[in-house]
Motif scaffolding. Structure first.
Motif, short mmCIF file in Angstrom:
data_model
loop_
_atom_site.label_atom_id
_atom_site.label_comp_id
_atom_site.label_asym_id
_atom_site.label_seq_id
_atom_site.Cartn_x
_atom_site.Cartn_y
_atom_site.Cartn_z
N GLN A 108 48.04 39.52 35.71
CA GLN A 108 47.79 38.31 34.94
C GLN A 108 46.61 37.49 35.48
O GLN A 108 45.82 36.94 34.73
N HIS A 109 46.51 37.43 36.83
CA HIS A 109 45.55 36.50 37.43
C HIS A 109 44.43 37.16 38.23
O HIS A 109 43.39 36.52 38.47
N PHE A 110 44.62 38.39 38.65
CA PHE A 110 43.63 39.02 39.53
C PHE A 110 43.22 40.41 39.08
O PHE A 110 42.84 41.25 39.89
N SER A 111 43.24 40.65 37.78
CA SER A 111 42.87 41.97 37.28
C SER A 111 41.42 42.30 37.61
O SER A 111 41.05 43.46 37.77
N TRP A 112 40.60 41.27 37.76
CA TRP A 112 39.17 41.47 38.06
C TRP A 112 38.93 42.02 39.47
O TRP A 112 37.87 42.58 39.75
N VAL A 113 39.91 41.86 40.38
CA VAL A 113 39.72 42.28 41.76
C VAL A 113 39.47 43.77 41.88
O VAL A 113 38.63 44.23 42.65
N ASN A 114 40.14 44.56 41.09
CA ASN A 114 40.03 46.02 41.18
C ASN A 114 39.02 46.59 40.20
O ASN A 114 38.95 47.80 40.04
#
Length: 306
Positions: free
Chosen positions: A299-305
């Motif tokens: 929900q909040h950190f999908s951009w990290v990977n």
């Protein structure tokens, strides 16, 4: 002997603070109110609990003994309330977490669902540098800690939450004006560091040392936010976690500079002492993290990977 729970709370806070003034501020009471309750408690004992010498308040040896017993009573009182809440189907009690500075961009997302679902929980999150966080763990002052680098000298239970990547960055304004080749930035440009004890600083210094680079100029800042603003303003370059600068990168204020050996990749870990006896609240939080962390990351950190 007749004293109230409220009087014990006030006395313990006075002992902890070593001052009626500081105790009244901590308890959000007036000084006269604290003094009156302290006097009423003293009337129950034939031996002084405190004494004033040269306008400074001191706790007598007898007072220290009573304070110890009072703390035990307060803890038992809290435990009784927790048991009542549990039997009534409510989760209540205290939850405390020490968080390294950059972790303030991470930890709230793992807490909000849990705390909002259990409104009777009293929650405290202390955001500080790594040295202080490790001290809090060592002294058992907190239930949990959020760190990106595990302290090797402590026996910990660790729950991996999220990848943490550190990049070489510079303000886009300085980048546009600089004539320094990107591969020479760490040697020829001013470098911005966090304060001693910061995990970000340790990672940056370790990388520079491994590269055998001679730093031209160092500038130290004592918070991640101050460091970010200094980079944006063009004071110099730094190696920073993406979690704290993502918005500035997307807004075009900060540029990521490709550099061999970067990014440095670690992980955000929720940790607690292996020998710690977790409270019902702490146990419930561990269960919540295991069950919900993947959903929270999506929900909040999908951009990290990405």
């Amino acid at each position: 002997m007749h004293f109230t729970f409220h009087q014990l709370q006030i006395f313990v806070e006075v002992v902890n603070q070593g001052s009626i003034t500081k105790a009244s501020e901590a308890l959000h009471l007036t000084q006269p109110a604290v003094s009156i309750q302290l006097k009423k408690l003293q009337e129950q004992f034939p031996i002084p609990l405190t004494e004033v010498i040269g306008r400074k308040l001191y706790v007598t040896p007898f007072g220290e003994e009573i304070a110890k017993e009072a703390r035990d009573i307060l803890v038992k009182y809290e435990q009784i309330n927790q048991k009542i809440d549990i039997h009534q189907g409510r989760l209540a009690g205290n939850l405390s977490i020490a968080v390294v500075s950059t972790g303030k961009y991470v930890m709230p997302y793992y807490l909000s669902g849990f705390v909002n679902h259990h409104p009777a929980i009293d929650f405290k999150m202390d955001v500080t540098n790594k040295l202080r966080v490790v001290e809090d763990l060592e002294q058992n002052n907190v239930d949990f800690a959020l760190v990106s680098v595990l302290p090797e000298h402590l026996e910990l239970v660790s729950i991996s939450l999220l990848k943490n990547e550190l990049y070489l960055v510079g303000g886009t304004l300085r980048q546009a004006l600089s004539k320094t080749p990107k591969k020479k930035v760490l040697e020829n440009e001013p470098l911005l560091f966090r304060e001693y004890g910061s995990a970000t600083r340790n990672a940056m210094e370790s990388f520079i040392k491994k590269q055998n680079l001679a730093v031209k100029k160092k500038i130290e800042l004592t918070s991640n936010e101050a460091l970010k603003q200094a980079v944006i303003a063009g004071l110099g370059y730094s190696i920073m976690p993406m979690i704290g600068i993502k918005n500035a990168v997307e807004m075009g204020q900060i540029a990521i500079i490709p550099y061999k050996g970067l990014p440095i990749t670690t992980e955000w870990n929720l940790v607690y002492l292996k020998k710690k006896k977790l409270s019902p609240v702490a146990k419930a939080f561990v269960t919540y993290i295991h069950e919900q962390k993947d959903t929270i990351n999506q929900q909040h950190f999908s951009w990290v990977n990405q």
